[in-house]
Every structure is written in C-alpha cells, then in structure tokens.
Design a protein around this motif. Sequence first.
Motif, mmCIF file in Angstrom:
data_model
loop_
_atom_site.group_PDB
_atom_site.id
_atom_site.type_symbol
_atom_site.label_atom_id
_atom_site.label_comp_id
_atom_site.label_asym_id
_atom_site.label_seq_id
_atom_site.Cartn_x
_atom_site.Cartn_y
_atom_site.Cartn_z
ATOM 1 N N LEU A 97 0.826 -1.206 0.000
ATOM 2 C CA LEU A 97 0.000 0.000 0.000
ATOM 3 C C LEU A 97 0.862 1.259 0.000
ATOM 4 O O LEU A 97 0.549 2.242 -0.685
ATOM 5 C CB LEU A 97 -0.927 -0.002 1.218
ATOM 6 N N GLU A 142 -5.636 2.319 6.870
ATOM 7 C CA GLU A 142 -5.538 0.961 6.319
ATOM 8 C C GLU A 142 -4.158 0.359 6.564
ATOM 9 O O GLU A 142 -4.033 -0.793 6.981
ATOM 10 C CB GLU A 142 -5.823 0.990 4.812
ATOM 11 N N TYR A 181 -9.918 -8.334 6.111
ATOM 12 C CA TYR A 181 -10.101 -6.884 6.186
ATOM 13 C C TYR A 181 -8.938 -6.132 5.536
ATOM 14 O O TYR A 181 -9.006 -4.917 5.339
ATOM 15 C CB TYR A 181 -10.257 -6.433 7.645
ATOM 16 N N MET A 182 -7.865 -6.841 5.219
ATOM 17 C CA MET A 182 -6.715 -6.189 4.594
ATOM 18 C C MET A 182 -6.941 -6.053 3.087
ATOM 19 O O MET A 182 -7.300 -7.026 2.422
ATOM 20 C CB MET A 182 -5.436 -6.996 4.840
ATOM 21 N N PRO A 183 -6.721 -4.870 2.530
ATOM 22 C CA PRO A 183 -6.881 -4.671 1.082
ATOM 23 C C PRO A 183 -5.662 -5.150 0.312
ATOM 24 O O PRO A 183 -4.827 -4.370 -0.157
ATOM 25 C CB PRO A 183 -7.049 -3.153 0.969
ATOM 26 N N SER A 238 -3.707 -0.451 10.272
ATOM 27 C CA SER A 238 -4.390 -1.681 10.692
ATOM 28 C C SER A 238 -3.593 -2.916 10.295
ATOM 29 O O SER A 238 -3.508 -3.887 11.056
ATOM 30 C CB SER A 238 -5.794 -1.737 10.089
ATOM 31 N N CYS A 239 -2.990 -2.894 9.115
ATOM 32 C CA CYS A 239 -2.157 -4.013 8.667
ATOM 33 C C CYS A 239 -0.932 -4.178 9.568
ATOM 34 O O CYS A 239 -0.598 -5.292 9.993
ATOM 35 C CB CYS A 239 -1.707 -3.798 7.228
ATOM 36 N N THR A 247 -1.567 5.461 6.518
ATOM 37 C CA THR A 247 -3.013 5.667 6.503
ATOM 38 C C THR A 247 -3.666 4.712 7.504
ATOM 39 O O THR A 247 -3.030 3.772 8.004
ATOM 40 C CB THR A 247 -3.564 5.360 5.108
#
Length: 327
Positions: free
Chosen positions: A41, A147, A64-66, A150-151, A145
Amino acid sequence: MTQNVDRETVVSRLLAADDILILCHKNPDGDTIGSGTALCLALQQLGKNAAVLCSDPIPAMYDYMPITVFDGSFRPAFVVAVDVAGIQLFGERNNIQEYAEHVNLCIDHHGSNSGYAYETLVDAGAAASAELLTTLIPEMGAKITPEIASCLYTGVATDTGCFRFSNTTAETHKAAAALIEAGADVERLNERLFESRSHARVIAERMALESLEFYYDDRCALICLTWDQIQAAGVAGAELEDLTSLPRSIEGVEVGLTLRQQKDGSFKISVRTGHDTNACNIARRLGGGGHPRAAGCEISGNPDNAKHAILEEVKKELDRADAEKAQ
C-alpha cells in the motif's frame, strides 16, 4: 552470500524500484501478511506498481486487509521478502519459487535469517517485521493511513501475543501507539484477532489437549495435531497459530512444543520456552530458527519420529541450561 544493509539503503532501494513483487512466507500469519500488505500500500501510494504473492491462501481472518494479490499482470523487476527467515519458508505453490530464488531485498526480524537475499535488513530486536516497517514506511515518504496502520498493528499484535510475549519491548509499545494515532481500529482488530474463535478452532483445541504429553519431569509439554484431525475439525492453519502458547502456559513447563502435521505429512513444530532455555537453539539444530523464546522447524516422518527428534534436542537444551545454573 547476502549483503547486510542499513535502513537508508533499504529506503533508497525501494524508492528507486518499480514493478515490485512482495513475497510472504507459506502458512501466512499476521506479521508476514500485515507487513506485506502495508508495504504494498505504501509503495502504491508513492505511485509504484506493487503486488503481494504467497504460496498458500490468505486466511479469512485477515480479509479486512486490502491485499493486491499478484496475478501475473506485470513482470517483477524487484523482489522483496518480508518476515521470511529462510528460502525453505516460501513454499512451492503459485510459482513462488520462480521469484524466491532471486530476492533482491529481505526485510526481517529473525536473528536466524539465513541470508538468502541479495541484500538483507534484519532487526532482531524488533518484535515483528511490522514493527520495523512502522518506522521504515514514513522514512520512504509515505503516509501511514488507517488501512496501513491496521495491517501493521495486526503484525505487531499477533507476533507479540497481544503484547504478552517476552519479545515485547518499549519500542514495540511505541510502534503500537503510533499506529493507533494513525487510525488503526484497535478495538475491532483485537476482537477479531484474539477474542473470536470459530467452532472448528475450539474442536481443534480439544483434540490438541487430548494429545497432551509431559516429558523430563514435566518440564516439557507437547501437543500434536495430525493432518486428519485438522481436516476433521475444518480449521484453517492461521487459526491454530495461538495454540503454540498453550503447552508453555502450564505451570512448571519450561519448554512447550506444538506439532502440526502438514498436508505432505511433514510436521511443523513450534517451540516456546521460558527464561532458562533457548527455543532457537532447539529449532536451529533441526534446520529451523526463530527467537530465543519462540522458534520453529519442520520435520518429515511419522508422529513418533517427529516427537523423538524434537525431544532429543529439548533434552540437550534443558541439560545445557541445568549445567549453566550449576556453575
């Protein structure tokens, strides 16, 4: 032979690269997936083409991880491995070996890293590779970010057992604080990672407890799950990771062993130790590695052979610890 590099070199290599493939280890856990996704990311944020590749499926608990999964749509020009201590840990599916043999850069926190990459950054003092990336990503000029946070929090929290394991340091807590400030949804993540167990996971734990055995005056405890049991329970491999702390949690146990049979018949062995013994010493002698309190290896053969091999190494380590204390 690898070239050990510093953080500045890692940043410069990543900023100069494009078409970047990020490799995770087989039987992916929260640290390798969290670190790989966060780095991907961050690189995409900087305008680079990047994707993640793993030999095994990504467990549903991390959905939940993109994750941008590599689909072969570009030819990798630069290969990065995250949280992979040895080339044997990449696995064999998804054509991963094609890239594992030519890793440009490895970012890891295992002191036992075998040095398979052309260049390697290892910080054995970091509790997780995600802890290392928490500071590396801003040094690249990318923003952490929510996201990404969270990762990275997933990696830090899972590799420390929600900050309970001995690898947790003040720097680990500082990293977690930075990730919370960056927007990691800690309440939701902790519930997902540590407070929720599937029916299958509970069944597998019951089977594991039924296999519990003690050795060496109850100083060593061992649990074992065969592939047939894992299949019968219907539990994903990632859900079994926290079983590794179960044997060592028993009063008086200095060495805890968890044996999990893989589909090919081999056994993945997790070693957890107390302060007097070194888990990495035990695992390294069987071709594995890890950290002083948490390590692992793989052994081929039937359950009895696997138990015999690992228990022999446990005895050597217990004897070494006893001899040191007697001096």
